[in-house]
Motif scaffolding. Structure first.
Motif, PDB file in Angstrom:
ATOM      1  N   MET A   1       0.822  -1.209   0.000  1.00  0.00           N
ATOM      2  CA  MET A   1       0.000   0.000   0.000  1.00  0.00           C
ATOM      3  C   MET A   1       0.860   1.264   0.000  1.00  0.00           C
ATOM      4  O   MET A   1       0.481   2.283  -0.581  1.00  0.00           O
ATOM      5  CB  MET A   1      -0.947  -0.028   1.192  1.00  0.00           C
ATOM      6  N   ILE A   2       2.010   1.208   0.625  1.00  0.00           N
ATOM      7  CA  ILE A   2       2.928   2.346   0.575  1.00  0.00           C
ATOM      8  C   ILE A   2       3.402   2.563  -0.859  1.00  0.00           C
ATOM      9  O   ILE A   2       3.464   3.701  -1.343  1.00  0.00           O
ATOM     10  CB  ILE A   2       4.118   2.124   1.532  1.00  0.00           C
ATOM     11  N   MET A   3       3.713   1.473  -1.555  1.00  0.00           N
ATOM     12  CA  MET A   3       4.111   1.595  -2.958  1.00  0.00           C
ATOM     13  C   MET A   3       2.966   2.153  -3.797  1.00  0.00           C
ATOM     14  O   MET A   3       3.167   3.033  -4.647  1.00  0.00           O
ATOM     15  CB  MET A   3       4.543   0.239  -3.502  1.00  0.00           C
ATOM     16  N   ALA A   4       1.753   1.641  -3.580  1.00  0.00           N
ATOM     17  CA  ALA A   4       0.599   2.113  -4.347  1.00  0.00           C
ATOM     18  C   ALA A   4       0.363   3.602  -4.101  1.00  0.00           C
ATOM     19  O   ALA A   4       0.059   4.357  -5.033  1.00  0.00           O
ATOM     20  CB  ALA A   4      -0.638   1.298  -3.982  1.00  0.00           C
ATOM     21  N   ASN A   5       0.494   4.033  -2.858  1.00  0.00           N
ATOM     22  CA  ASN A   5       0.304   5.449  -2.540  1.00  0.00           C
ATOM     23  C   ASN A   5       1.373   6.298  -3.222  1.00  0.00           C
ATOM     24  O   ASN A   5       1.090   7.381  -3.754  1.00  0.00           O
ATOM     25  CB  ASN A   5       0.364   5.645  -1.030  1.00  0.00           C
TER      26      ASN A   5
ATOM     27  N   GLU B   1       0.500   6.846  -6.815  1.00  0.00           N
ATOM     28  CA  GLU B   1      -0.520   7.870  -7.021  1.00  0.00           C
ATOM     29  C   GLU B   1       0.089   9.266  -6.994  1.00  0.00           C
ATOM     30  O   GLU B   1      -0.268  10.136  -7.791  1.00  0.00           O
ATOM     31  CB  GLU B   1      -1.619   7.745  -5.961  1.00  0.00           C
ATOM     32  N   PHE B   2       1.031   9.517  -6.081  1.00  0.00           N
ATOM     33  CA  PHE B   2       1.726  10.803  -6.064  1.00  0.00           C
ATOM     34  C   PHE B   2       2.568  10.995  -7.326  1.00  0.00           C
ATOM     35  O   PHE B   2       2.735  12.110  -7.814  1.00  0.00           O
ATOM     36  CB  PHE B   2       2.624  10.905  -4.827  1.00  0.00           C
ATOM     37  N   MET B   3       3.071   9.893  -7.856  1.00  0.00           N
ATOM     38  CA  MET B   3       3.938   9.944  -9.028  1.00  0.00           C
ATOM     39  C   MET B   3       3.195  10.429 -10.267  1.00  0.00           C
ATOM     40  O   MET B   3       3.799  10.990 -11.199  1.00  0.00           O
ATOM     41  CB  MET B   3       4.525   8.550  -9.274  1.00  0.00           C
ATOM     42  N   ARG B   4       1.885  10.210 -10.325  1.00  0.00           N
ATOM     43  CA  ARG B   4       1.113  10.560 -11.515  1.00  0.00           C
ATOM     44  C   ARG B   4       1.239  12.042 -11.863  1.00  0.00           C
ATOM     45  O   ARG B   4       1.107  12.430 -13.031  1.00  0.00           O
ATOM     46  CB  ARG B   4      -0.361  10.197 -11.314  1.00  0.00           C
ATOM     47  N   GLU B   5       1.461  12.895 -10.877  1.00  0.00           N
ATOM     48  CA  GLU B   5       1.591  14.334 -11.121  1.00  0.00           C
ATOM     49  C   GLU B   5       2.862  14.664 -11.902  1.00  0.00           C
ATOM     50  O   GLU B   5       2.948  15.715 -12.528  1.00  0.00           O
ATOM     51  CB  GLU B   5       1.609  15.082  -9.783  1.00  0.00           C
TER      52      GLU B   5
ATOM     53  N   THR C   1       1.621   9.109 -20.427  1.00  0.00           N
ATOM     54  CA  THR C   1       2.046   7.945 -19.643  1.00  0.00           C
ATOM     55  C   THR C   1       0.857   7.368 -18.885  1.00  0.00           C
ATOM     56  O   THR C   1       0.017   8.100 -18.362  1.00  0.00           O
ATOM     57  CB  THR C   1       3.150   8.337 -18.648  1.00  0.00           C
ATOM     58  N   ARG C   2       0.791   6.067 -18.826  1.00  0.00           N
ATOM     59  CA  ARG C   2      -0.284   5.384 -18.116  1.00  0.00           C
ATOM     60  C   ARG C   2       0.314   4.427 -17.082  1.00  0.00           C
ATOM     61  O   ARG C   2       1.241   3.672 -17.390  1.00  0.00           O
ATOM     62  CB  ARG C   2      -1.160   4.569 -19.082  1.00  0.00           C
ATOM     63  N   ILE C   3      -0.230   4.451 -15.885  1.00  0.00           N
ATOM     64  CA  ILE C   3       0.179   3.520 -14.834  1.00  0.00           C
ATOM     65  C   ILE C   3      -1.088   2.918 -14.244  1.00  0.00           C
ATOM     66  O   ILE C   3      -1.963   3.652 -13.771  1.00  0.00           O
ATOM     67  CB  ILE C   3       0.983   4.226 -13.724  1.00  0.00           C
ATOM     68  N   HIS C   4      -1.215   1.603 -14.272  1.00  0.00           N
ATOM     69  CA  HIS C   4      -2.390   0.974 -13.689  1.00  0.00           C
ATOM     70  C   HIS C   4      -2.001  -0.361 -13.068  1.00  0.00           C
ATOM     71  O   HIS C   4      -1.094  -1.040 -13.542  1.00  0.00           O
ATOM     72  CB  HIS C   4      -3.530   0.796 -14.700  1.00  0.00           C
ATOM     73  N   TYR C   5      -2.688  -0.699 -12.008  1.00  0.00           N
ATOM     74  CA  TYR C   5      -2.297  -1.882 -11.247  1.00  0.00           C
ATOM     75  C   TYR C   5      -3.502  -2.472 -10.524  1.00  0.00           C
ATOM     76  O   TYR C   5      -4.538  -1.807 -10.355  1.00  0.00           O
ATOM     77  CB  TYR C   5      -1.203  -1.537 -10.223  1.00  0.00           C
TER      78      TYR C   5
END
Length: 275
Positions: free
Chosen positions: A228-232, A235-239, A245-249
């Motif tokens: 969950m820390i990685m997932a969070n 989400e910050f990285m998307r900015e 670029t697309r990131i989905h998991y």
């Protein structure tokens, strides 16, 4: 189907009457290839397990006079089918894999054929069938007009994220090819020259220490917390990534029960970016 054929015909000197005759020929045989597409829709086989779909396409190509090579790049559902000789060598891509959980009747409302079963997303039942149709039609035209050239159909498994083509590239099966043609269903009929998003995928696995979540949570180390820390962080990285670029998991394993501190968790991630 017509779009792909017209792309193929762009590699050969045709006059308008030739194209018109070819399209009329296709119209006369459209029902048969529609049946092929329908069968693949009903097979609905996920990546690397498209046994019936691949067998059907191979049977059609063999009947049409193509020579087959099975188990390409060590994948049981990958194959090539070749007709002709000499240059140019024209590759035609054909895909036929389904996705988990997308089972669907041919209705405009959600109605699974098999509850929870796989189904075809974005027309993958059409991809192999229409490429087959174009390959056979062009082969017949080349033969009738005694024109040199090689048509090669590539049966490519696991297009939906399994990287089937990557294994084929590594095996060198495209080295003698002059041009590669592919297509995809859309809301308009046309030919375009543009790049697609390249994709890389990975599974990230986290390991911790199990414990009873009520009796001794302090004794555990949660693998799910790490995920969950990685997932969070993603989400910050998307900015800070380009708009394209697309990131989905998805979380493929988050633990076995809420009252056990998870000692294992797994995330399945795709990253896409213009190539």
């Amino acid at each position: 189907m017509r779009t792909l054929l017209l792309l193929l015909l762009a590699t050969t000197p045709l006059v308008a009457d030739d194209k018109s005759a070819l399209l009329q020929t296709m119209d006369a045989h459209a029902a048969h290839y529609g049946d092929v597409s329908r069968k693949i829709w009903e097979f609905a086989e996920v990546g690397f397990k498209e046994n019936q779909s691949a067998a059907l396409l191979k049977s059609e190509l063999r009947t049409a006079g193509f020579s087959l090579v099975d188990n390409v790049a060590g994948m049981p559902t990958a194959f090539t089918a070749t007709w002709g000789q000499g240059k140019p060598v024209i590759a035609i891509m054909g895909e036929y894999d389904a996705l988990p959980g997308l089972s669907q009747e041919d209705t405009p409302v959600r109605k699974p054929r098999v509850e929870g079963g796989p189904g075809h997303g974005c027309g993958h039942n059409l991809l192999g069938a229409a490429s087959l149709f174009a390959a056979v039609t062009l082969k017949q035209w080349l033969a009738a007009n005694k024109i040199a050239g090689t048509i090669r159909f590539y049966g490519t498994p696991a297009e939906e994220g399994g990287d089937g083509k990557l294994y084929m590239i590594r095996a060198g099966v495209f080295q003698d090819v002059d041009t590669v043609l592919s297509w995809h269903p859309a809301d308009q009929n046309g030919a375009v020259l543009k790049s697609s998003l390249a994709i890389i995928s990975a599974k990230f696995r986290f390991f911790g220490k199990p414990a009873h979540a009520a009796a001794a949570p302090d004794a555990g180390r949660s693998a799910l917390d790490g995920l969950m820390i990685m997932a969070n962080a993603l989400e910050f990285m998307r900015e800070h990534v380009p708009d394209s670029t697309r990131i989905h998991y998805i979380v493929t394993n988050g633990g076995s029960a809420p009252n056990i501190v998870p000692d294992y968790s797994e995330m399945f991630l795709y990253a896409r970016h213009p190539s």
